[in-house]
Design a protein around this motif. Structure first.
Motif, short mmCIF file in Angstrom:
data_model
loop_
_atom_site.label_atom_id
_atom_site.label_comp_id
_atom_site.label_asym_id
_atom_site.label_seq_id
_atom_site.Cartn_x
_atom_site.Cartn_y
_atom_site.Cartn_z
N GLY A 130 38.36 41.40 26.41
CA GLY A 130 38.73 39.44 26.05
C GLY A 130 38.46 38.97 27.40
N LEU A 131 38.68 39.77 28.83
CA LEU A 131 38.17 39.15 29.60
C LEU A 131 36.45 38.40 30.30
CD1 LEU A 131 40.31 40.44 32.86
CD2 LEU A 131 40.81 38.02 31.66
N LEU A 132 35.48 39.24 29.48
CA LEU A 132 34.22 39.67 29.22
C LEU A 132 33.99 38.96 27.99
CD1 LEU A 132 33.76 43.29 30.84
CD2 LEU A 132 33.35 40.63 31.51
N GLN A 133 34.96 38.23 27.15
CA GLN A 133 34.25 37.65 25.63
C GLN A 133 33.44 36.64 25.76
OE1 GLN A 133 36.98 38.08 22.96
NE2 GLN A 133 37.42 39.87 22.87
N THR A 134 32.39 35.81 25.57
CA THR A 134 32.28 34.65 25.40
C THR A 134 33.16 33.70 24.18
OG1 THR A 134 30.69 34.80 23.30
CG2 THR A 134 29.58 34.81 25.80
N MET B 162 39.98 32.02 26.60
CA MET B 162 39.31 31.56 27.62
C MET B 162 40.42 31.06 29.06
SD MET B 162 36.56 31.61 26.50
CE MET B 162 36.44 32.84 25.67
N GLN B 163 41.57 30.91 28.52
CA GLN B 163 42.02 30.33 29.25
C GLN B 163 42.82 31.54 30.41
OE1 GLN B 163 43.39 27.20 30.29
NE2 GLN B 163 44.47 27.59 31.58
N ARG B 164 42.22 32.41 29.91
CA ARG B 164 42.83 34.22 30.61
C ARG B 164 41.33 34.31 31.46
NH1 ARG B 164 43.27 38.31 26.49
NH2 ARG B 164 43.20 39.42 27.83
N GLN B 165 40.85 33.62 31.47
CA GLN B 165 39.77 34.31 31.89
C GLN B 165 39.61 32.99 33.41
OE1 GLN B 165 36.17 34.03 29.71
NE2 GLN B 165 37.02 36.04 28.50
N GLN B 166 39.87 31.49 32.85
CA GLN B 166 39.67 31.28 34.02
C GLN B 166 40.82 30.99 34.87
OE1 GLN B 166 37.63 28.39 33.95
NE2 GLN B 166 38.49 27.54 36.12
#
Length: 378
Positions: free
Chosen positions: A122-126, A153-157
């Motif tokens: 999930g942290l590497l998904q577009t 996307m919020q997790r990545q942010q």
């Protein structure tokens, strides 16, 4: 960015309450009866998976015989810190059970090691890849899908804005990159995103080749989340039936050993992955391990009559020694011209798991001879 620490503080609080209960010689059954609740709730409180009221914390400390004012103050401060709201609160109603807890762990972890046999982590998904994955699991729920995509996307942010982002080590199965999730364009963009992410100092990415065969982690996906200070490591296992958190020392040691075996079996992570050819739907591993034969031209057959005369001779020799077909009595006395042989085109048929060469004969319509066609499968 200051991330929410409520989930970790809740685990610390649960640990303090468990140690106080054990020091007092109380059993979980007795504690559940004292609070007039189920044993599973006591277990969730002590594991940091469930909130607890301040009144219940004071009651438990008193029942456990904790009278030191400094210790009581420290435990109550932990309880206060554990009430801090997380960034995921707006999404919690639509999150799968236990995902809010995972989000809290993830934004507080200092290291995360994950094995993913089916999806990109999930942290590497577009965004488009995430939408395709979530849509497949939630058909006809457009609003839910968009909310879950924003959550991912919020997790990545959150990780990008941390002073020290989590050290992420992910092992992906090669088949994950071969599956055209969302279509070729979406998958091509996802692979490019992985190549870019792998160049970051906080990301280590390994692609497990399918040719490796069986390995230690084939039972399914899992993640190990490590934290600072004295907070124990958590194992996260996700499935259709729900998610599971493990933190016993024996369980953590077993999963840590499994991950070490998997990454040792994979390719050297210091070698950056190669770009694939999106139009052909091939991944970097395929380009490296399944290169076409010399003279191959992508998108069409290869003429090897002049470049590889030995292949022509091989085809002729096999045809020359082929046993003549048995004549039918009805054709007796009929004069047939002897078959004439000549080399023809060789079609390259890429195949990731077998290498074989075969010679076929094909009668040409309107011609008296037969044509020998050599076809190579890779």
């Amino acid at each position: 960015m200051a991330t929410n620490m409520g989930t970790v503080r809740r685990r610390l609080l649960g640990g303090e309450l468990r140690r106080a209960r054990e020091s007092a010689g109380r059993k979980a059954e007795e504690t559940a009866a004292h609070l007039e609740c189920s044993m599973s709730k006591i277990s969730r409180i002590e594991n940091g998976m469930s909130p607890v009221k301040a009144r219940d914390v004071r009651d438990l400390l008193e029942w456990y015989g904790v009278t030191d004012p400094a210790q009581v103050k420290a435990v109550m401060q932990l309880h206060k810190d554990a009430q801090e709201q997380g960034w995921w609160e707006p999404y919690e109603d639509q999150l799968p059970s236990g995902m809010a807890t995972y989000a809290g762990f993830e934004c507080e972890a200092v290291a995360l090691r994950a094995y993913e046999p089916m999806f990109v982590h999930g942290l590497l998904q577009t965004e488009d890849y995430a939408r395709a994955v979530i849509s497949a699991a939630n058909p006809s729920q457009a609003e839910t899908v968009e909310n879950l995509v924003r959550f991912r996307m919020q997790r990545q942010q959150v990780q990008a804005e941390r002073d020290e982002p989590v050290q992420l080590w992910v092992v992906l199965e090669e088949s994950t990159l071969r599956r055209p999730v969302g279509g070729r364009e979406v998958m091509a963009a996802q692979i490019e995103h992985l190549i870019t992410a792998a160049a970051r100092p906080d990301v280590t990415l390994q692609i497990m080749p399918s040719a490796k065969g069986a390995h230690a982690a084939m039972a399914g996906a899992f993640a190990l989340m490590e934290f600072a200070a004295a907070i124990p490591t958590v194992i996260y296992i996700d499935s259709i039936a729900g998610n599971l958190y493990l933190e016993k020392e024996r369980e953590v040691r077993a999963f840590a050993q499994t991950f070490d075996l998997v990454r040792a079996a994979g390719p050297d992570p210091r070698k950056p992955p190669q770009r694939s050819r999106p139009s052909q739907g091939r991944c970097a591993h395929h380009e490296h391990h399944h290169r076409p034969p010399p003279g191959h031209a992508p998108g069409g057959p290869t003429r090897l009559a002049q470049e590889q005369p030995q292949l022509r001779q091989r085809g002729l020799r096999r045809s020359r020694h082929r046993r003549a077909p048995r004549r039918s009595p009805r054709l007796e006395g009929h004069q047939q011209a002897p078959p004439a042989h000549r080399p023809a085109a060789v079609a390259d048929l890429p195949h990731p798991h077998r290498h074989q060469r075969r010679v076929l004969t094909r009668a040409e319509g309107g011609r008296s001879g037969r044509e020998t066609v050599a076809r190579t499968s890779r």
